[in-house]
Design an enzyme around this catalytic site. Structure first.
Site, PDB file in Angstrom:
ATOM      1  N   GLY A  69       4.225  -0.810   6.704  1.00 26.76           N
ATOM      2  CA  GLY A  69       4.015  -2.019   5.916  1.00 26.76           C
ATOM      3  C   GLY A  69       2.560  -2.451   5.916  1.00 26.76           C
ATOM      4  O   GLY A  69       1.665  -1.620   5.952  1.00 26.76           O
ATOM      5  N   LEU A  70       2.339  -3.761   5.876  1.00 22.97           N
ATOM      6  CA  LEU A  70       1.001  -4.339   5.827  1.00 22.97           C
ATOM      7  C   LEU A  70       0.194  -3.791   4.660  1.00 22.97           C
ATOM      8  O   LEU A  70      -0.954  -3.406   4.802  1.00 22.97           O
ATOM      9  CB  LEU A  70       0.234  -4.098   7.138  1.00 22.97           C
ATOM     10  N   CYS A  71       0.841  -3.692   3.500  1.00 21.83           N
ATOM     11  CA  CYS A  71       0.082  -3.246   2.338  1.00 21.83           C
ATOM     12  C   CYS A  71       0.415  -4.146   1.152  1.00 21.83           C
ATOM     13  O   CYS A  71       0.693  -3.682   0.057  1.00 21.83           O
ATOM     14  CB  CYS A  71       0.311  -1.779   2.032  1.00 21.83           C
ATOM     15  N   GLY A  72       0.411  -5.437   1.396  1.00 25.96           N
ATOM     16  CA  GLY A  72       0.579  -6.396   0.313  1.00 25.96           C
ATOM     17  C   GLY A  72       1.947  -6.303  -0.329  1.00 25.96           C
ATOM     18  O   GLY A  72       2.951  -6.083   0.344  1.00 25.96           O
ATOM     19  N   LEU A  76       3.039  -4.071  -2.421  1.00 26.44           N
ATOM     20  CA  LEU A  76       3.349  -2.743  -2.947  1.00 26.44           C
ATOM     21  C   LEU A  76       4.795  -2.338  -2.726  1.00 26.44           C
ATOM     22  O   LEU A  76       5.496  -1.930  -3.651  1.00 26.44           O
ATOM     23  CB  LEU A  76       2.388  -1.730  -2.308  1.00 26.44           C
TER      24      LEU A  76
END
Lengths: 291, 138
Positions: A89-92, A94
């Site tokens: 995760g940690l990709c906005g 997306l």
């Protein structure tokens, strides 16, 4: 008013956060550049396949297409959907964009009386499908940042076999197209039956085919599907890293703003503590003088 | 008049240069391509691919794909391709031994056919790597 020690502690932790997100941003930036290169490097192969396919399919129509990956079926009962998501995760937004699009696709198909079977590439999508009890027929995770074509062939093989065995009548893929560092687009693309190019633009050559056209096409079509899936995976990886880079940059900026706010609070608290003390001393001195 | 040869795989463009002659393993047998060859699209087989340029020969191990030939240009879409000096002989040898062992144990004829493919690919890589070594000694 919080105590100065409390505020100092919070400043320290915000600074730590900023440091970590800054490091993650830089890691994502370098991975993004690499992933972008991989996308570009894979393009010529797909383009050439497309050209050759155009040459061949132009001469092949109707009945001849039956039992191949070009076979357009009259009645569509089952649809396959590959969803490509990152493992982490940690990709906005997306991941949630891909998942939302997938749910919508699922509903649209079901409203038409079709069943959807899922192929999950990436842990995020696979977890989501499982949580919501979707019909998962195949999953592939832990591909890493630079997968080779062979690492992704298993998905392509499953999709192709399921189509040829009439377990599915159509297959689609949902992935994230890399437009540029700031823009990534969630895309839905039809994989099967293959929609051949309507007319090839380049000049016609009178090719000799060895052994013959049918056999060349038979070898070519599965490779086209493989390369389409591979491309979609590479695009998604490039998107993942650029989305993460941007998300981490925003996080770093917010953490820095927070540090600034907290520093101001800290100064205010400190100042008022000093003022308090001074006024206490002054009033003490005053009462002594009066007395 | 040289031929412009381009070899691409799904991952990258492996080669793009002018050459004098190409010997390619196709499904119907080994063929040689010289300049002004007629337009041809063919299926590649697993085997040795040779490029000859200024009298010098470079060997590759290829495992299937396609070739598109035009009079001055050749495009090879390879499934995998390795230059002779990139081949890890020890790994190819391990792959060969493993494939042989599995063929012994396997009874399902479909699986055996698949494993024969693996074995053949390993043998090709060994052969390409070794022929390069022998030539270097001379």
């Amino acid at each position: 008013m919080p105590s100065t020690r409390e505020v100092r502690r919070r400043i320290r932790s915000a600074k730590n956060v900023a440091q970590i997100t800054r490091a993650m941003e830089m890691v994502a930036a370098s991975k993004m550049r690499k992933a972008q290169r991989n996308v570009l490097a894979a393009r010529p192969y797909a383009e050439r396949l497309w050209d050759v396919m155009g040459e061949l399919t132009a001469r092949m129509t109707g009945g001849k297409r039956k039992d191949t990956l070009l076979d357009v079926r009259k009645e569509i009962k089952n649809v396959g959907l590959i969803i490509i998501t990152p493992d982490r995760g940690l990709c906005g937004s997306l991941v949630s964009n891909v998942l939302r699009r997938s749910s919508r696709f699922n509903n649209e198909q079901r409203n038409q009386g079709r069943a959807v079977q899922f192929y999950a590439v990436g842990k995020k999508g696979s977890d989501f499908l499982q949580r919501n009890q979707f019909d998962i027929t195949y999953r592939l995770t832990r591909l890493g940042d630079t997968p080779k074509l062979v690492d992704t062939l298993s998905v392509a093989n499953h999709v192709i076999m399921d189509f040829l065995e009439h377990k599915q009548d159509e297959a689609y893929v949902i992935y994230t197209q890399f437009v540029n560092t700031l823009v990534q687009q969630t895309m839905l693309k039809q994989l099967l039956p293959i929609e051949p190019p309507v007319e090839s633009k380049r000049e016609r050559n009178d090719y000799t085919y060895e052994p013959d056209q049918e056999q060349v096409l038979e070898e070519l079509l599965p490779r086209f599907v493989e390369s389409q899936i591979y491309q979609a995976i590479l695009e998604s990886i490039a998107s993942e890293h650029s989305a993460r880079m941007v998300a981490m940059r925003n996080a770093t900026d917010s953490a820095k703003d927070l540090v600034q706010d907290l520093t101001q609070t800290y100064n205010k608290v400190r100042q008022s503590a000093i003022t308090n003390e001074v006024s206490e001393i002054a009033s003490g001195a005053l009462s002594l003088m009066e007395g | 008049m040289p031929i412009h040869l381009e070899i691409v795989t799904a991952e990258k463009t492996a080669l793009s240069e002018d050459v004098d002659q190409i010997n390619v393993p196709t499904k119907d047998g080994q063929i040689g391509v010289l300049p002004r060859h007629c337009a041809l699209i063919t299926i590649l087989a697993t085997g040795e691919l040779d490029i000859i340029k200024d009298g010098e020969r470079t060997g590759f191990a290829v495992s299937g794909g396609f070739m598109e030939v035009l009079p001055t240009r050749v495009m090879i879409l390879a499934d995998t391709i390795e230059r002779a000096d990139e081949i890890d002989e020890a790994r190819a040898e391990r792959a060969r031994r493993m494939a042989e062992e599995r063929i012994q144990q396997q009874k399902d004829p479909h699986k055996v056919a698949e494993l024969r493919g693996d074995l053949y690919r390993a043998l090709t890589r060994l052969k390409v790597a070794q022929s390069r070594r022998i030539r270097r000694k001379m």
